[in-house]
Write a protein that holds these residues in place. Structure first.
Motif, PDB file in Angstrom:
ATOM      1  N   CYS A  48       0.680  -1.173  -0.008  1.00 37.99           N
ATOM      2  CA  CYS A  48       0.005  -0.317   0.151  1.00 37.99           C
ATOM      3  C   CYS A  48       1.194   1.533   0.323  1.00 37.99           C
ATOM      4  O   CYS A  48       1.543   1.235   0.545  1.00 37.99           O
ATOM      5  N   TYR A  49       0.527   2.758  -0.295  1.00 42.60           N
ATOM      6  CA  TYR A  49       1.448   3.926  -0.918  1.00 42.60           C
ATOM      7  C   TYR A  49      -0.117   4.426  -0.187  1.00 42.60           C
ATOM      8  O   TYR A  49      -0.620   4.210   0.110  1.00 42.60           O
ATOM      9  N   THR A  50       0.562   5.661   0.238  1.00 48.89           N
ATOM     10  CA  THR A  50       0.214   7.067   0.795  1.00 48.89           C
ATOM     11  C   THR A  50       1.351   8.001  -0.107  1.00 48.89           C
ATOM     12  O   THR A  50       2.536   8.176   0.430  1.00 48.89           O
ATOM     13  N   ASN A  51       0.586   8.839  -1.231  1.00 46.63           N
ATOM     14  CA  ASN A  51       1.748   9.763  -1.442  1.00 46.63           C
ATOM     15  C   ASN A  51       0.876  11.126  -2.413  1.00 46.63           C
ATOM     16  O   ASN A  51      -0.276  11.604  -1.874  1.00 46.63           O
ATOM     17  N   VAL A  52       1.889  11.872  -1.967  1.00 44.65           N
ATOM     18  CA  VAL A  52       1.391  13.596  -2.108  1.00 44.65           C
ATOM     19  C   VAL A  52       2.084  13.706  -3.131  1.00 44.65           C
ATOM     20  O   VAL A  52       3.799  13.702  -4.063  1.00 44.65           O
ATOM     21  N   ASN A  53       1.458  13.918  -4.872  1.00 40.47           N
ATOM     22  CA  ASN A  53       2.088  14.297  -5.746  1.00 40.47           C
ATOM     23  C   ASN A  53       2.714  15.676  -5.800  1.00 40.47           C
ATOM     24  O   ASN A  53       2.744  16.211  -4.918  1.00 40.47           O
ATOM     25  N   ALA A  54       3.647  16.370  -6.738  1.00 38.88           N
ATOM     26  CA  ALA A  54       3.447  17.263  -7.415  1.00 38.88           C
ATOM     27  C   ALA A  54       2.729  18.199  -7.247  1.00 38.88           C
ATOM     28  O   ALA A  54       3.486  19.234  -7.278  1.00 38.88           O
ATOM     29  N   LYS A  55       1.705  18.006  -7.584  1.00 43.15           N
ATOM     30  CA  LYS A  55       0.715  19.224  -7.555  1.00 43.15           C
ATOM     31  C   LYS A  55       0.232  19.168  -6.638  1.00 43.15           C
ATOM     32  O   LYS A  55      -1.511  19.814  -6.337  1.00 43.15           O
ATOM     33  N   GLY A  56       0.564  18.425  -5.689  1.00 36.82           N
ATOM     34  CA  GLY A  56      -0.613  18.542  -3.810  1.00 36.82           C
ATOM     35  C   GLY A  56      -1.824  17.111  -3.792  1.00 36.82           C
ATOM     36  O   GLY A  56      -1.729  17.974  -2.920  1.00 36.82           O
ATOM     37  N   ILE A  57      -1.487  16.629  -5.003  1.00 35.27           N
ATOM     38  CA  ILE A  57      -3.250  15.847  -4.810  1.00 35.27           C
ATOM     39  C   ILE A  57      -2.670  14.255  -3.902  1.00 35.27           C
ATOM     40  O   ILE A  57      -1.496  13.769  -3.882  1.00 35.27           O
ATOM     41  N   LEU A  58      -3.300  14.594  -2.368  1.00 31.40           N
ATOM     42  CA  LEU A  58      -2.807  12.914  -1.609  1.00 31.40           C
ATOM     43  C   LEU A  58      -3.941  11.908  -2.177  1.00 31.40           C
ATOM     44  O   LEU A  58      -4.615  11.967  -2.859  1.00 31.40           O
ATOM     45  N   GLY A  59      -3.294  11.291  -2.405  1.00 27.07           N
ATOM     46  CA  GLY A  59      -3.282  10.122  -3.019  1.00 27.07           C
ATOM     47  C   GLY A  59      -3.204   8.785  -1.851  1.00 27.07           C
ATOM     48  O   GLY A  59      -1.450   8.493  -1.251  1.00 27.07           O
ATOM     49  N   ARG A  60      -3.771   7.586  -2.074  1.00 27.38           N
ATOM     50  CA  ARG A  60      -3.644   6.346  -1.510  1.00 27.38           C
ATOM     51  C   ARG A  60      -4.381   5.350  -1.553  1.00 27.38           C
ATOM     52  O   ARG A  60      -5.375   5.428  -2.782  1.00 27.38           O
ATOM     53  N   GLY A  61      -3.519   4.281  -2.035  1.00 30.09           N
ATOM     54  CA  GLY A  61      -4.209   2.847  -2.799  1.00 30.09           C
ATOM     55  C   GLY A  61      -2.356   2.034  -2.665  1.00 30.09           C
ATOM     56  O   GLY A  61      -1.907   1.684  -1.930  1.00 30.09           O
ATOM     57  N   CYS A  62      -3.341   1.198  -4.254  1.00 25.27           N
ATOM     58  CA  CYS A  62      -2.404  -0.052  -3.997  1.00 25.27           C
ATOM     59  C   CYS A  62      -1.190  -0.311  -5.530  1.00 25.27           C
ATOM     60  O   CYS A  62      -1.526   0.497  -6.189  1.00 25.27           O
ATOM     61  N   VAL A  63       0.008  -0.546  -4.592  1.00 25.71           N
ATOM     62  CA  VAL A  63       1.204  -0.365  -6.063  1.00 25.71           C
ATOM     63  C   VAL A  63       1.071  -0.920  -6.973  1.00 25.71           C
ATOM     64  O   VAL A  63       0.830  -2.117  -6.652  1.00 25.71           O
ATOM     65  N   GLY A  64       0.993  -0.475  -7.931  1.00 25.32           N
ATOM     66  CA  GLY A  64       0.989  -1.129  -8.997  1.00 25.32           C
ATOM     67  C   GLY A  64       1.480  -0.632 -10.417  1.00 25.32           C
ATOM     68  O   GLY A  64       0.265  -0.129 -10.816  1.00 25.32           O
ATOM     69  N   LYS A  65       1.032  -1.467 -11.606  1.00 28.16           N
ATOM     70  CA  LYS A  65       1.052  -0.753 -12.717  1.00 28.16           C
ATOM     71  C   LYS A  65      -0.157  -0.687 -13.264  1.00 28.16           C
ATOM     72  O   LYS A  65       0.297   0.340 -13.859  1.00 28.16           O
TER      73      LYS A  65
END
Length: 374
Positions: free
Chosen positions: A60-77
């Motif tokens: 699983c991941y928690t991520n903040v991208n370059a645009k400042g959007i918070l995302g949570r989910g499952c790592v995968g292609k």
């Protein structure tokens, strides 16, 4: 018959749910929170995510991208946010992986305020509330920074920098990084100034007598030495030009640790200074070696040195701005006082002056007696 049917049903159940228990790399699958939030409106994504998905990769991941959007989910292609573990691991502080437990990606956002400003050391800015800014979201305490290089200052949030710049700053000795709110308030990274005042210290004018320093990094980028209207010397942290003009008749500001530890003004008078000790008579080579000219405590461009010869034989030396009894006696008894206006000029032996004074006294007394006898 019943047992065989039950076993068959169990095998079918296992086969149909195999992907939910086994990761694509052979490990155990898991469940992850899944959500996106751009910061607008209200959302459970930041503090209390509730949507759950099955994750066959097991990460699983928690991520903040370059645009400042918070995302949570499952790592995968197939994920539109984080496609691989490497993709997340390369973004330290902005992306976190986990696989230790079900729904592990509930990491909290780190919220921080830092001072943001750009200026030069020669034209500093004191930080105020108007310079305090909310930093971009991060998942670790990336902190605030203070960059000081080639006379220029830059302050801001580490989370606002791109990954490459952030890595450069973390390895740069010219960058100070801290993790408390508005902790990058210093005007310069490090600055100590000599600190004294003739109002409190014996002789602030004399650099050889200086003992105290002040940490000026939070309030100034410069040190100051100044002369007030009474001729007293002050050494302290730098101020604005207007403040310095209001307080001092003469002043000088400089940049660099204890840069204000020099004689000011540069050509102020130095005199031998002593009050009746054996060295004050300058009769021996040792006394001449021990007694060296020192900067006069009070500044005036009309300063003079003096040597006062007491009738009892003692010798006194100093500056005509001194508040000593010998200086006062020197002003009242001009015949016993020598004055001069060059540095170190009051270095003549006192014996000759005393003898001359005594000889004049004897001569006058003889003349008076001779007159009376006639």
């Amino acid at each position: 018959m019943w047992f065989s049917a039950k076993l068959c049903f169990f095998l079918v159940f296992i086969a149909s749910n195999f992907g939910a228990f086994v990761r694509s790399d052979g490990g155990k699958a898991t469940d992850c929170f899944q959500c996106l939030w751009d910061g607008s409106g209200s959302s459970n994504c930041a503090d209390n995510p509730d949507k759950v998905i099955s994750c066959s990769t097991g990460y699983c991941y928690t991520n903040v991208n370059a645009k400042g959007i918070l995302g949570r989910g499952c790592v995968g292609k197939d994920d539109g946010f984080v496609t691989s573990n490497e993709n997340c691991e390369s973004r330290k502080g902005k992306c976190i992986l986990c696989s230790d437990q079900v729904k592990c990606n509930n990491h909290k956002l780190k919220e921080l305020k830092c001072y943001e400003a750009t200026y030069t050391i020669s034209d500093p800015i004191i930080m105020t509330n108007t310079h305090s800014k909310v930093c971009a979201w991060a998942l670790e305490d990336l902190g605030c920074y203070h960059l000081e290089k080639n006379g220029k200052i830059e302050k801001g949030c580490m989370s606002n920098l791109d990954e490459q710049t952030r890595a450069q700053y973390q390895a740069d000795n010219d960058v100070e990084i801290c993790t408390r709110e508005n902790c990058n308030s210093m005007v310069v990274k490090q600055l100590k100034c000599s600190q004294c005042s003739n109002e409190k210290d014996v002789n602030c004018a004399d650099p050889t007598a200086l003992q105290n320093t002040a940490d000026c990094s939070q309030v100034s980028s410069s040190c100051l030495v100044g002369i007030d209207k009474n001729g007293a010397t002050h050494r302290t942290c730098g101020t604005t030009e207007q403040q310095a003009k209001d307080k001092f008749e003469k002043y000088e500001m400089c940049h660099g640790t204890t840069c204000n530890d020099h004689i000011f003004p540069e050509h102020r008078l130095k005199c031998l200074q002593c009050q009746g000790g054996s060295d004050c008579e300058l009769k021996t080579p040792e006394s001449k070696q021990n007694l060296k000219p020192k900067v006069c405590e009070i500044y005036t461009d009309k300063e003079k040195c003096y040597t006062y010869y007491e009738n009892g034989g003692k010798v006194y030396r100093g500056c005509m701005t001194d508040q000593t009894d010998s200086r006062k006696s020197c002003e009242k008894n001009d015949s016993n006082c020598q004055k001069c206006d060059e540095s170190g000029c009051n270095d003549k032996s006192g014996a000759k002056k005393v003898k001359v004074s005594l000889l004049l006294g004897v001569t006058l007394a003889t003349a008076v007696i001779f007159g009376l006898l006639r």
